[in-house]
Design an enzyme around this catalytic site. Structure first.
Site, short mmCIF file in Angstrom:
data_model
loop_
_atom_site.label_atom_id
_atom_site.label_comp_id
_atom_site.label_asym_id
_atom_site.label_seq_id
_atom_site.Cartn_x
_atom_site.Cartn_y
_atom_site.Cartn_z
N ARG A 12 32.24 43.80 -7.25
CA ARG A 12 32.00 44.54 -6.08
C ARG A 12 32.75 44.18 -4.93
NH1 ARG A 12 26.85 44.45 -3.97
NH2 ARG A 12 26.35 42.29 -4.62
N GLY A 13 32.93 45.02 -3.93
CA GLY A 13 33.51 44.74 -2.65
C GLY A 13 34.75 44.11 -2.65
N GLY A 84 29.91 34.96 -2.73
CA GLY A 84 29.49 34.49 -1.48
C GLY A 84 28.18 35.27 -1.20
N GLY A 143 23.56 33.11 14.54
CA GLY A 143 22.66 33.39 13.12
C GLY A 143 23.30 33.15 11.95
N GLN A 144 24.29 32.32 11.91
CA GLN A 144 24.84 31.96 10.70
C GLN A 144 25.16 30.35 10.65
OE1 GLN A 144 28.37 34.33 10.01
NE2 GLN A 144 27.18 35.49 8.29
N TYR A 147 25.98 29.87 6.64
CA TYR A 147 27.21 30.53 6.17
C TYR A 147 28.44 30.08 6.85
CZ TYR A 147 30.12 34.71 5.18
OH TYR A 147 30.95 35.53 4.54
N PRO A 177 38.80 35.96 5.92
CA PRO A 177 38.66 37.42 6.19
C PRO A 177 37.86 37.62 7.48
CG PRO A 177 38.09 37.12 4.01
CD PRO A 177 38.28 35.87 4.74
N GLY A 178 38.11 38.61 8.32
CA GLY A 178 37.40 39.17 9.43
C GLY A 178 36.35 40.08 8.90
N ILE A 180 34.82 43.01 7.28
CA ILE A 180 35.60 43.89 6.21
C ILE A 180 34.53 44.89 5.86
CG2 ILE A 180 36.63 44.11 3.95
CD1 ILE A 180 38.35 42.58 6.08
N1 CAA Z 1 25.48 35.86 21.05
C1 CAA Z 1 24.62 35.68 21.94
N2 CAA Z 1 23.34 36.16 21.78
C2 CAA Z 1 23.05 37.13 20.68
C3 CAA Z 1 24.05 37.10 19.77
C4 CAA Z 1 25.15 36.81 19.95
N3 CAA Z 1 26.42 37.02 18.92
N4 CAA Z 1 23.56 37.98 18.65
C5 CAA Z 1 22.14 38.37 18.97
N5 CAA Z 1 21.72 37.59 20.13
C6 CAA Z 1 20.53 37.65 21.05
C7 CAA Z 1 20.00 39.07 21.09
O1 CAA Z 1 20.72 39.67 22.19
C8 CAA Z 1 18.60 38.71 21.45
O2 CAA Z 1 18.45 38.10 22.41
P1 CAA Z 1 17.11 38.67 23.48
O3 CAA Z 1 16.01 38.26 22.64
O4 CAA Z 1 17.31 38.07 24.94
O5 CAA Z 1 17.29 40.17 23.57
C9 CAA Z 1 18.35 37.44 20.40
O6 CAA Z 1 19.70 36.97 20.23
C10 CAA Z 1 17.67 37.83 19.30
O7 CAA Z 1 18.59 38.87 18.56
P2 CAA Z 1 18.07 39.47 17.71
O8 CAA Z 1 17.05 40.55 17.89
O9 CAA Z 1 19.25 40.22 16.64
O10 CAA Z 1 17.25 38.40 16.40
P3 CAA Z 1 16.79 38.51 15.23
O11 CAA Z 1 16.10 37.31 14.87
O12 CAA Z 1 16.05 39.74 14.79
O13 CAA Z 1 18.13 38.39 14.21
C11 CAA Z 1 20.30 37.67 13.55
C12 CAA Z 1 19.20 37.43 14.37
C13 CAA Z 1 19.74 37.57 11.99
C14 CAA Z 1 21.36 36.68 13.82
C15 CAA Z 1 20.95 39.01 13.92
O14 CAA Z 1 21.30 39.15 15.23
C16 CAA Z 1 22.28 39.53 12.86
O15 CAA Z 1 22.20 39.76 11.76
N6 CAA Z 1 23.42 39.00 13.53
C17 CAA Z 1 24.48 39.35 12.70
C18 CAA Z 1 25.11 38.03 12.17
C19 CAA Z 1 26.46 38.32 11.63
O16 CAA Z 1 27.24 38.83 12.33
N7 CAA Z 1 26.75 38.14 10.28
C20 CAA Z 1 27.93 38.40 9.76
C21 CAA Z 1 27.49 39.02 8.34
S1 CAA Z 1 28.98 39.55 7.59
C22 CAA Z 1 29.77 38.00 6.98
O17 CAA Z 1 29.50 37.05 7.22
C23 CAA Z 1 31.03 38.34 6.48
C24 CAA Z 1 32.30 37.56 6.97
O18 CAA Z 1 32.51 36.52 6.61
C25 CAA Z 1 32.74 38.05 8.40
#
Ligand code: CAA
Length: 240
Positions: A12-13, A84, A143-144, A147, A177-178, A180
């Site tokens: 996949r992907g 992953g 949030g990672q 990862y 990768p960034g 995708i």
């Molecule tokens: N920087 C600063 N603050 C942030 C932020 C960031 N990047 N992202 C979220 N916040 C803050 C929010 O604004 C919020 O603040 P307030 O409470 O003051 O409003 C607080 O953090 C909580 O945010 P959420 O409501 O989103 O909290 P949650 O617990 O429900 O979820 C999370 C947190 C799981 C991290 C969610 O924000 C999320 O999924 N973020 C995306 C993470 C991401 O980019 N993952 C990449 C996946 S793809 C990948 O990994 C492939 C690759 O290689 C690129």
């Protein structure tokens, strides 16, 4: 004789695109996958590429799986460690299990696959290992912690193993990768993803095929002088 490649998480992907690209370059490709039987069946029906199921994070399973591929298809010349998972969450809400699963599969999987395949590559004096890291392993990501730590570990693993393989004709490189356009990125909450895309200089998500072409180059005969490198394919989001 055609080189033999195995792509983990290959049904996949990004993994699927890598399989197709290597196949189109004349490599005999097999895909590994971890759980989604239906996707694997669809993949094989569509591409004609065999798919083998095992958990790359399981050391014994990876050893047995690679031995089976070597017996049924041929000695493995190329490994693309693409498998992953994400278990995103802020640290204060993240369970130990979410930490450990991501480390076990994303980083442990690279070790397990290399342990199974690198010795044979050294003996045969030719090999290519490409590890799929991430922009989030280079730059970190809210949030990672799990990862980002695993992907950052992949970049260190790559540079260390590259030194061990260099004299034996085995190159070891990483792609970072960034964001995708895949199921993994589609799982990011929409408002969060919108903010991320707004920061990508080229103004869009990447396509899986754009990662695959970079992998294809690193696996080619001509790339023998490229080792221990990280190629960033991220639309200019993080210039590192
Ligand atoms: N920087 C600063 N603050 C942030 C932020 C960031 N990047 N992202 C979220 N916040 C803050 C929010 O604004 C919020 O603040 P307030 O409470 O003051 O409003 C607080 O953090 C909580 O945010 P959420 O409501 O989103 O909290 P949650 O617990 O429900 O979820 C999370 C947190 C799981 C991290 C969610 O924000 C999320 O999924 N973020 C995306 C993470 C991401 O980019 N993952 C990449 C996946 S793809 C990948 O990994 C492939 C690759 O290689 C690129």
């Amino acid at each position: 004789m055609a080189r033999v490649a195995i792509v983990t998480g290959g049904t996949r992907g990004i993994g699927k695109a890598i399989c197709e690209s290597l196949r189109d370059s004349g490599v005999t490709v097999v895909a590994n996958y971890g759980g989604n039987d239906q996707a694997a069946q669809n993949f094989t029906a569509e591409t004609g590429i065999k798919a083998y199921k095992w958990d790359v994070g399981d050391h014994e399973a990876a050893a047995q799986g690679c031995a089976k591929v070597a017996e049924e298809v041929g000695d493995i010349d190329i490994v693309v460690n693409n498998a992953g998972i994400t278990r995103d969450g802020v640290l204060h809400k993240m369970s130990y299990d979410d930490w450990h699963e991501v480390m076990r599969i994303n980083l442990g999987g690279c070790f397990n696959m290399a342990k199974a395949c690198f010795p044979g590559m050294r003996e045969r004096k030719w090999g290519r290992i490409v590890n799929i890291g991430s922009i989030n392993g280079q730059a970190g990501q809210y949030g990672q912690v799990n990862y980002a730590a695993a992907k950052s570990g992949i970049h260190g693993f790559t540079k260390a193993l590259a030194q061990e393989g260099a004299r034996a004709g085995v190159t070891v490189n990483a792609i970072a990768p960034g964001y995708i356009d895949t199921d993994m990125v589609a799982a990011v909450p929409e408002p969060v993803l919108e903010k991320i895309v707004a920061k990508i200089p080229v103004g869009r998500l990447g396509q899986a095929g754009e990662i695959a072409r970079a992998v294809d180059f690193l696996c080619s005969e001509e790339a023998g002088f490229v080792t221990g490198s990280t190629m960033s394919v991220n639309g200019g989001q993080h210039m590192y």
